[in-house]
Motif scaffolding. Structure first.
Motif, PDB file in Angstrom:
ATOM      1  N   ARG A  77      -3.730   3.972   2.330  1.00 49.28           N
ATOM      2  CA  ARG A  77      -4.773   3.240   2.392  1.00 49.28           C
ATOM      3  C   ARG A  77      -5.709   3.763   3.772  1.00 49.28           C
ATOM      4  O   ARG A  77      -6.476   3.171   4.284  1.00 49.28           O
ATOM      5  CB  ARG A  77      -4.512   1.741   3.103  1.00 49.28           C
ATOM      6  CG  ARG A  77      -3.584   1.600   4.235  1.00 49.28           C
ATOM      7  CD  ARG A  77      -3.345   0.467   4.479  1.00 49.28           C
ATOM      8  NE  ARG A  77      -4.344  -0.397   5.087  1.00 49.28           N
ATOM      9  CZ  ARG A  77      -4.831  -1.671   5.486  1.00 49.28           C
ATOM     10  NH1 ARG A  77      -3.569  -2.407   5.307  1.00 49.28           N
ATOM     11  NH2 ARG A  77      -5.840  -2.310   5.699  1.00 49.28           N
ATOM     12  N   PHE A 130      -1.583   1.269  -4.136  1.00 46.01           N
ATOM     13  CA  PHE A 130      -0.679   0.383  -3.883  1.00 46.01           C
ATOM     14  C   PHE A 130       0.279   0.262  -5.098  1.00 46.01           C
ATOM     15  O   PHE A 130      -0.171   0.571  -6.302  1.00 46.01           O
ATOM     16  CB  PHE A 130      -1.207  -1.058  -3.433  1.00 46.01           C
ATOM     17  CG  PHE A 130      -1.971  -1.318  -4.435  1.00 46.01           C
ATOM     18  CD1 PHE A 130      -1.565  -2.515  -5.417  1.00 46.01           C
ATOM     19  CD2 PHE A 130      -3.366  -1.310  -4.706  1.00 46.01           C
ATOM     20  CE1 PHE A 130      -2.187  -3.245  -6.517  1.00 46.01           C
ATOM     21  CE2 PHE A 130      -4.228  -2.057  -5.839  1.00 46.01           C
ATOM     22  CZ  PHE A 130      -3.637  -2.935  -6.693  1.00 46.01           C
ATOM     23  N   TYR A 149       0.792  -1.075   0.026  1.00 48.64           N
ATOM     24  CA  TYR A 149       0.145   0.104  -0.034  1.00 48.64           C
ATOM     25  C   TYR A 149       1.146   1.251   0.064  1.00 48.64           C
ATOM     26  O   TYR A 149       1.804   1.484   0.752  1.00 48.64           O
ATOM     27  CB  TYR A 149      -0.897   0.029   1.236  1.00 48.64           C
ATOM     28  CG  TYR A 149      -1.847  -1.225   0.986  1.00 48.64           C
ATOM     29  CD1 TYR A 149      -3.221  -0.785   0.395  1.00 48.64           C
ATOM     30  CD2 TYR A 149      -1.866  -2.092   1.683  1.00 48.64           C
ATOM     31  CE1 TYR A 149      -4.244  -1.779   0.239  1.00 48.64           C
ATOM     32  CE2 TYR A 149      -2.829  -3.167   1.711  1.00 48.64           C
ATOM     33  CZ  TYR A 149      -4.069  -2.906   1.117  1.00 48.64           C
ATOM     34  OH  TYR A 149      -4.994  -3.865   0.897  1.00 48.64           O
ATOM     35  N   TYR A 179      -7.749   4.369  -2.363  1.00 51.69           N
ATOM     36  CA  TYR A 179      -6.481   3.892  -1.879  1.00 51.69           C
ATOM     37  C   TYR A 179      -5.698   3.576  -3.175  1.00 51.69           C
ATOM     38  O   TYR A 179      -6.039   3.715  -4.160  1.00 51.69           O
ATOM     39  CB  TYR A 179      -6.786   2.602  -1.108  1.00 51.69           C
ATOM     40  CG  TYR A 179      -7.382   1.513  -1.541  1.00 51.69           C
ATOM     41  CD1 TYR A 179      -6.644   0.381  -1.889  1.00 51.69           C
ATOM     42  CD2 TYR A 179      -8.724   1.268  -1.764  1.00 51.69           C
ATOM     43  CE1 TYR A 179      -7.221  -0.892  -2.633  1.00 51.69           C
ATOM     44  CE2 TYR A 179      -9.169   0.039  -2.327  1.00 51.69           C
ATOM     45  CZ  TYR A 179      -8.450  -0.974  -2.779  1.00 51.69           C
ATOM     46  OH  TYR A 179      -9.069  -2.162  -3.377  1.00 51.69           O
TER      47      TYR A 179
END
Length: 493
Positions: free
Chosen positions: A315, A324, A312, A322
């Motif tokens: 997050r 990543f 991530y 979010y």
């Protein structure tokens, strides 16, 4: 139909009598014993009964027409002009509704042209019997209305065939035809997953839910999971929204939780068992603002058993907004599932998008697109707002959307986009086209840090690469990946 069968029987019996007459039969001489002739006659009569039953269940022998509700898919695929998509519709319609009550119902359902109606009227009939009469008078259906039993029966009959593969070129600059601005064309066959540093494969599925409140997943989910896990073997699967069938005041919170349990059982748990993380993107039927579904979405995806193991970047607002990284590529998930972003959400989305570092790939996912992909309007993102501006400035590699349940690969203005297809319906008709597209999902290969291959696999077995030449050339502000923007402007499409 009964009179046709009787006429057929009369013709066959006449043939039997002629064949059994010693004076006209070359196969049985006139001096052959009566016992032999009797045995031969019995054999012919048995053959007659078999032929009558067979022809009665499928074709009208006098006119060489086929019963639309019983002819086999193998035969259907040989009918002139009858595409694989239409055959798929016919088969699923039988499963979900028992068959068509008339040819007109079939023609209207697939939006057949005048020429197609004339041609196929000569090839098909619909049996006028009590079952179809009851069907015609029965309750209205909103297809596909999937029960758990219906979903399982369809999937079990569509077990994927072995998938043919071809090796991927060692270099990232492999001989895959590139469209305008370098968006790659689909390969002819499913390639092997890329190998090497910063090389990986991921799949994108979308719109797998059934009708409102349905615990069962859509008709194509089981077959798609088998191909993804058993053949494609991606390192990630992203679900681009509409995992369950909420967004209805009639669907109570306990039912919503039951739907999530069904979803995890059908999709997330098989992937987890295979070691493949499932990345959630909120859809309007999963987490619509103003519905209790939204809080339940946060609840179930924060369960430690469901949170995907990812690298991530941000997050804080998971599972709605979010980001990543995976092997040098940045993935950004946006929760704009209604198409609208609040001021805070737009700022957060822009922040996530602008985190792109150097020349890394930037893949962005939002359930609702900038513009509709079929004729009915069901919401869209602001095409001139903060989020779009951030995408254009960051130079994203691809924006993946869902919601409209058709596959499309190309550009919206200057933004490269992929509209993810559907695994729960075969009804959606892309803009400018006449026939439903059918089920599909997306596979993406990144080789040595570069976007290498983007293609869709076509249902119901998902062992065939989607033929992109059949995609619309363009509509609205969309244009297909291999169509020059100047051509679109000149033709006014």
């Amino acid at each position: 139909m009964k009179s046709r069968t009787m006429r057929l029987a009369t013709m066959k019996l006449a043939t039997v009598k002629l064949t059994a007459d010693p004076s006209t039969t070359s196969g049985i001489p006139g001096h052959t014993s009566g016992i032999v002739r009797s045995i031969f006659l019995v054999f012919l009569l048995v053959t007659l009964v078999f032929n009558v039953i067979s022809s009665d269940s499928m074709a009208d022998a006098q006119t060489a027409r086929f019963d639309l509700n019983s002819v086999s898919p193998t035969v259907l695929l040989k009918i002139p002009g009858l595409s694989e998509d239409i055959v798929e519709i016919i088969v699923l319609y039988r499963k979900l509704k028992g068959g068509f009550s008339s040819l007109d119902e079939f023609f209207d359902y697939i939006d057949a042209s005048t020429e197609e109606r004339m041609m196929w009227s000569q090839l098909f009939f619909v049996r006028d019997n009590t079952e179809n009469a009851a069907l015609a008078a029965g309750p209205e259906y909103s297809l596909p209305v999937m029960t758990e039993e219906a979903s399982e029966s369809i999937v079990s009959e569509e077990t994927p065939s072995p998938v043919a593969t071809e090796p991927l070129a060692a270099s990232a600059s492999s001989a895959i035809t590139a469209g305008n601005n370098g968006l790659p064309s689909a390969p002819a066959k499913i390639p092997s997953a890329p190998q090497g540093a910063d090389s990986f494969r991921f799949c994108v599925i979308s719109d797998t839910n059934g009708s409102y409140g349905s615990i069962a997943q859509g008709a194509g989910v089981g077959a798609a999971m088998k191909v993804i896990i058993g053949k494609l073997k991606p390192e990630l699967v992203i679900h681009n929204g509409d995992m369950v069938a909420g967004q209805s005041r009639k669907v109570r919170p306990d039912r919503v939780r039951a739907m999530w349990k069904g979803y995890f059982s059908a999709v997330q748990e098989p992937l987890a068992k295979a070691g493949i993380p499932l990345v959630p993107v909120a859809g309007n039927h999963d987490a619509a603002p103003g519905f209790p579904d939204r809080e339940i979405f946060r609840e179930v995806w924060n369960d430690s058993r469901r949170v995907p193991a990812l690298e991530y970047v941000d997050r804080d607002s998971y599972p709605l907004f979010y980001s990543f990284r995976h092997k040098g590529s940045l993935f950004v998930v946006l929760g704009g599932c209604s198409g609208k972003f609040s001021t805070r959400e737009a700022a957060l989305a822009a922040k996530l998008i602008r985190a792109r570092s150097g020349g890394e790939n930037l893949f962005v996912f939002n359930h609702v697109p900038f513009e509709k992909l079929y004729e009915s309007e069901h919401g869209h993102m602001d095409a001139g707002g903060t989020v779009r501006k951030a995408m254009e400035e960051a130079g994203l590699s691809l924006l993946f959307t869902g919601h409209y349940e058709v596959y499309f690969k190309g550009y919206h203005g200057k933004i490269p986009i992929v509209g993810t297809g559907v695994l729960a319906s075969v009804k959606r008709i892309p803009r400018t086209q006449k026939k439903p597209q059918g089920m599909s999902f997306i596979c993406v290969d990144v080789a040595e840090g570069r976007l290498n291959t983007v293609f869709a696999l076509k249902g119901p077995s998902f062992n065939i690469v989607f033929d992109e030449s059949g995609l619309p050339e363009g509509f609205g502000h969309y244009r297909r990946f291999d169509v020059e923007s100047g051509l679109m402007q000149k033709t006014g499409k």
